[in-house]
Design a protein around this motif. Structure first.
Motif, mmCIF file in Angstrom:
data_model
loop_
_atom_site.group_PDB
_atom_site.id
_atom_site.type_symbol
_atom_site.label_atom_id
_atom_site.label_comp_id
_atom_site.label_asym_id
_atom_site.label_seq_id
_atom_site.Cartn_x
_atom_site.Cartn_y
_atom_site.Cartn_z
ATOM 1 N N MET A 38 0.820 -1.218 0.000
ATOM 2 C CA MET A 38 0.000 0.000 0.000
ATOM 3 C C MET A 38 0.852 1.265 0.000
ATOM 4 O O MET A 38 0.367 2.334 -0.392
ATOM 5 C CB MET A 38 -0.902 0.041 1.244
ATOM 6 C CG MET A 38 -2.042 -0.929 1.249
ATOM 7 S SD MET A 38 -2.985 -0.838 2.802
ATOM 8 C CE MET A 38 -3.597 0.852 2.757
ATOM 9 N N VAL A 39 2.087 1.165 0.468
ATOM 10 C CA VAL A 39 2.909 2.351 0.714
ATOM 11 C C VAL A 39 3.035 3.233 -0.526
ATOM 12 O O VAL A 39 2.695 4.422 -0.489
ATOM 13 C CB VAL A 39 4.305 1.948 1.246
ATOM 14 C CG1 VAL A 39 5.271 3.117 1.216
ATOM 15 C CG2 VAL A 39 4.187 1.377 2.656
ATOM 16 N N ASP A 40 3.546 2.703 -1.598
ATOM 17 C CA ASP A 40 3.796 3.517 -2.784
ATOM 18 C C ASP A 40 2.510 4.091 -3.387
ATOM 19 O O ASP A 40 2.461 5.287 -3.699
ATOM 20 C CB ASP A 40 4.595 2.720 -3.818
ATOM 21 C CG ASP A 40 5.437 3.606 -4.700
ATOM 22 O OD1 ASP A 40 6.050 4.560 -4.182
ATOM 23 O OD2 ASP A 40 5.483 3.339 -5.916
ATOM 24 N N PRO A 41 1.450 3.290 -3.544
ATOM 25 C CA PRO A 41 0.214 3.877 -4.092
ATOM 26 C C PRO A 41 -0.364 5.006 -3.233
ATOM 27 O O PRO A 41 -0.880 5.984 -3.773
ATOM 28 C CB PRO A 41 -0.747 2.690 -4.165
ATOM 29 C CG PRO A 41 0.131 1.491 -4.261
ATOM 30 C CD PRO A 41 1.348 1.825 -3.442
ATOM 31 N N VAL A 42 -0.275 4.894 -1.908
ATOM 32 C CA VAL A 42 -0.791 5.961 -1.043
ATOM 33 C C VAL A 42 0.028 7.233 -1.267
ATOM 34 O O VAL A 42 -0.520 8.316 -1.483
ATOM 35 C CB VAL A 42 -0.778 5.543 0.445
ATOM 36 C CG1 VAL A 42 -1.144 6.723 1.341
ATOM 37 C CG2 VAL A 42 -1.728 4.380 0.693
ATOM 38 N N ALA A 43 1.354 7.093 -1.218
ATOM 39 C CA ALA A 43 2.223 8.265 -1.386
ATOM 40 C C ALA A 43 2.070 8.878 -2.777
ATOM 41 O O ALA A 43 2.003 10.105 -2.917
ATOM 42 C CB ALA A 43 3.678 7.873 -1.140
ATOM 43 N N GLU A 44 2.020 8.038 -3.796
ATOM 44 C CA GLU A 44 1.913 8.563 -5.159
ATOM 45 C C GLU A 44 0.581 9.242 -5.408
ATOM 46 O O GLU A 44 0.509 10.214 -6.165
ATOM 47 C CB GLU A 44 2.183 7.467 -6.171
ATOM 48 C CG GLU A 44 3.660 7.096 -6.194
ATOM 49 C CD GLU A 44 4.016 6.057 -7.239
ATOM 50 O OE1 GLU A 44 3.107 5.520 -7.908
ATOM 51 O OE2 GLU A 44 5.228 5.785 -7.377
ATOM 52 N N ARG A 45 -0.475 8.791 -4.747
ATOM 53 C CA ARG A 45 -1.765 9.470 -4.911
ATOM 54 C C ARG A 45 -1.689 10.876 -4.320
ATOM 55 O O ARG A 45 -2.190 11.831 -4.909
ATOM 56 C CB ARG A 45 -2.905 8.664 -4.273
ATOM 57 C CG ARG A 45 -4.263 9.292 -4.485
ATOM 58 C CD ARG A 45 -4.645 9.390 -5.948
ATOM 59 N NE ARG A 45 -5.757 10.324 -6.118
ATOM 60 C CZ ARG A 45 -6.083 10.910 -7.247
ATOM 61 N NH1 ARG A 45 -5.400 10.661 -8.352
ATOM 62 N NH2 ARG A 45 -7.101 11.735 -7.309
ATOM 63 N N ALA A 46 -1.032 11.000 -3.162
ATOM 64 C CA ALA A 46 -0.860 12.337 -2.574
ATOM 65 C C ALA A 46 -0.084 13.239 -3.527
ATOM 66 O O ALA A 46 -0.427 14.410 -3.710
ATOM 67 C CB ALA A 46 -0.142 12.241 -1.224
ATOM 68 N N ARG A 47 0.934 12.705 -4.166
ATOM 69 C CA ARG A 47 1.734 13.493 -5.108
ATOM 70 C C ARG A 47 0.945 13.823 -6.374
ATOM 71 O O ARG A 47 1.070 14.914 -6.914
ATOM 72 C CB ARG A 47 3.021 12.734 -5.453
ATOM 73 C CG ARG A 47 4.035 12.733 -4.316
ATOM 74 C CD ARG A 47 4.616 14.126 -4.053
ATOM 75 N NE ARG A 47 5.355 14.542 -5.243
ATOM 76 C CZ ARG A 47 5.084 15.626 -5.956
ATOM 77 N NH1 ARG A 47 4.121 16.456 -5.596
ATOM 78 N NH2 ARG A 47 5.780 15.912 -7.026
ATOM 79 N N LYS A 48 0.118 12.893 -6.843
ATOM 80 C CA LYS A 48 -0.705 13.173 -8.023
ATOM 81 C C LYS A 48 -1.637 14.352 -7.771
ATOM 82 O O LYS A 48 -2.003 15.059 -8.708
ATOM 83 C CB LYS A 48 -1.547 11.951 -8.404
ATOM 84 C CG LYS A 48 -0.784 10.851 -9.069
ATOM 85 C CD LYS A 48 -1.728 9.680 -9.353
ATOM 86 C CE LYS A 48 -0.967 8.430 -9.639
ATOM 87 N NZ LYS A 48 -1.862 7.267 -9.773
#
Length: 174
Positions: free
Chosen positions: A77-87
């Motif tokens: 879950m880590v990368d998708p959560v962080a990348e959504r915040a960045r998107k």
């Protein structure tokens, strides 16, 4: 130049803002919520690995493998959560200190935890994570961020599956 507060969430950094049709207030609120969620996910990952490394007893192999599987699912879950915040044009975690300051799940530093207590504690933490995600989903609904809401729905389902496995594994001990 003074250092910024590491707890401060600033989605308005011009060099990091990305295009989206969501307004600035929605981007800031949702990306801040995602960053809090990310801190909880990291905390749950570390606790799950802690218990994986320290489990003992007659069900060692089963529990050890279960916790390793669960840790991998949490870490995924880590990368998708962080990348959504960045998107969304927001920023996200930058340090272990920031994780510690934002996480809502408690640590367990005990020298020994009985295996069934480990599984029960992880079940409760996963249940808390579901609660946090439902709250963030509500915010996404209010801000009309259907993309983040959709991701959260899948993460809730995955987390509820972990709750189920932990519950069923210790059912006989209650």
């Amino acid at each position: 130049m003074a250092n910024k507060d590491p707890k401060a969430h600033d989605a308005s950094t011009p060099n990091l803002t990305t295009p989206t049709d969501l307004g600035a207030e929605a981007r800031n609120a949702v990306s801040a919520g995602l960053t809090n969620l990310l801190a909880d996910v990291f905390a749950l990952f570390v606790k799950t690995k802690n218990f994986h490394w320290h489990v003992s007893g007659p069900h060692f192999r089963d529990y050890h493998l279960l916790l390793d599987d669960q840790a991998a699912l949490v870490f995924a879950m880590v990368d998708p959560v962080a990348e959504r915040a960045r998107k969304l044009g927001g920023t996200t975690l930058r340090s272990v200190g920031q994780i510690a300051s934002l996480k809502r799940l408690s640590d367990n530093d005990a020298a020994f935890v009985a295996p069934e207590a480990m599984l029960d504690e992880l079940r409760q933490d996963n249940e808390s994570l579901v609660k946090f995600m439902r709250e963030l989903h509500q915010l996404c609904d209010e801000k009309e961020d259907v993309a983040t809401a959709s991701l959260i729905e899948n993460w809730i389902d995955q987390t509820e599956e972990r709750v189920w496995f932990l519950f069923e594994t210790t059912r006989h001990t209650r």
